[in-house]
Design a protein around this motif. Structure first.
Motif, mmCIF file in Angstrom:
data_model
loop_
_atom_site.group_PDB
_atom_site.id
_atom_site.type_symbol
_atom_site.label_atom_id
_atom_site.label_comp_id
_atom_site.label_asym_id
_atom_site.label_seq_id
_atom_site.Cartn_x
_atom_site.Cartn_y
_atom_site.Cartn_z
ATOM 1 N N UNK A 131 5.955 19.964 44.663
ATOM 2 C CA UNK A 131 6.268 19.750 43.522
ATOM 3 C C UNK A 131 6.853 17.549 43.837
ATOM 4 N N UNK A 132 6.552 17.552 44.728
ATOM 5 C CA UNK A 132 6.845 15.110 44.620
ATOM 6 C C UNK A 132 7.884 15.204 45.371
ATOM 7 N N UNK A 133 8.109 14.100 45.611
ATOM 8 C CA UNK A 133 8.717 13.070 46.607
ATOM 9 C C UNK A 133 9.431 12.177 45.994
ATOM 10 N N UNK A 134 10.681 11.758 46.576
ATOM 11 C CA UNK A 134 11.823 11.302 45.752
ATOM 12 C C UNK A 134 12.333 10.376 46.880
ATOM 13 N N UNK A 135 11.926 9.143 46.802
ATOM 14 C CA UNK A 135 12.283 7.636 47.676
ATOM 15 C C UNK A 135 13.174 7.233 46.857
ATOM 16 N N UNK A 136 13.975 7.155 45.807
ATOM 17 C CA UNK A 136 14.970 6.187 45.394
ATOM 18 C C UNK A 136 15.773 6.570 44.001
ATOM 19 N N UNK A 137 16.756 6.855 44.010
ATOM 20 C CA UNK A 137 17.541 7.007 42.908
ATOM 21 C C UNK A 137 17.341 6.286 42.043
ATOM 22 N N UNK A 138 17.238 7.160 40.778
ATOM 23 C CA UNK A 138 17.944 8.627 40.560
ATOM 24 C C UNK A 138 17.210 9.700 41.104
ATOM 25 N N UNK A 139 17.821 11.050 42.130
ATOM 26 C CA UNK A 139 16.561 11.795 42.783
ATOM 27 C C UNK A 139 16.364 12.883 41.547
ATOM 28 N N UNK A 140 15.463 12.576 41.608
ATOM 29 C CA UNK A 140 15.175 13.785 40.093
ATOM 30 C C UNK A 140 13.799 14.068 39.567
ATOM 31 N N UNK A 141 13.975 15.021 39.760
ATOM 32 C CA UNK A 141 12.062 14.945 39.348
ATOM 33 C C UNK A 141 11.853 16.265 38.452
ATOM 34 N N UNK A 142 11.325 16.424 37.821
ATOM 35 C CA UNK A 142 10.382 17.603 36.699
ATOM 36 C C UNK A 142 9.659 18.078 37.132
ATOM 37 N N UNK A 143 10.455 19.950 37.306
ATOM 38 C CA UNK A 143 9.839 20.991 38.346
ATOM 39 C C UNK A 143 9.177 21.917 37.410
ATOM 40 N N UNK A 144 9.211 21.823 36.091
ATOM 41 C CA UNK A 144 9.058 22.744 35.261
ATOM 42 C C UNK A 144 7.560 23.547 35.748
ATOM 43 N N UNK A 145 6.134 22.976 35.455
ATOM 44 C CA UNK A 145 4.850 23.230 35.720
ATOM 45 C C UNK A 145 5.056 24.250 37.505
ATOM 46 N N UNK A 146 6.156 23.751 38.028
ATOM 47 C CA UNK A 146 5.850 25.038 39.358
ATOM 48 C C UNK A 146 6.904 25.949 39.666
ATOM 49 N N UNK A 147 7.425 26.342 38.441
ATOM 50 C CA UNK A 147 8.437 27.890 38.670
ATOM 51 C C UNK A 147 7.448 28.597 37.838
ATOM 52 N N UNK A 148 7.431 29.632 37.954
ATOM 53 C CA UNK A 148 7.085 30.989 37.415
ATOM 54 C C UNK A 148 8.154 32.042 36.700
ATOM 55 N N UNK A 149 8.450 33.075 36.193
ATOM 56 C CA UNK A 149 8.889 33.649 35.907
ATOM 57 C C UNK A 149 9.686 34.734 36.849
#
Length: 75
Positions: free
Chosen positions: A19-37
């Motif tokens: 879903x992504x890589x986080x290297x710098x603060x703030x460590x936030x990521x929108x994961x909506x498109x990867x979630x399933x019901x």
């Protein structure tokens, strides 16, 4: 998805997909498109600082890993 503190980088996988890589603060990521019901699996892989590997006998080692809460905000 929000991670508190990461030393040094994190890769986030949701249901086996990167879903992504986080290297710098703030460590936030929108994961909506990867979630399933229903149930979802979230994996966080942390890449530690190379300093500790290069200097394993240093008096003070650099922080590595992840600390603090992991939160998911639903909007």
């Amino acid at each position: 998805l929000s991670l508190s503190n990461v030393y040094t980088a994190a890769t986030v996988l949701v249901n086996g997909e990167e879903a992504g890589k986080l290297m710098y603060a703030p460590y936030t990521l929108d994961i909506t498109e990867y979630l399933t019901e229903g149930e979802n699996e979230i994996e966080i892989q942390v890449t530690p600082r190379k300093y500790n590997k290069v200097n394993p006998e240093a008096e003070i080692l650099a922080d590595t890993g992840m600390e603090g809460p992991v939160t998911i905000t639903i909007k």
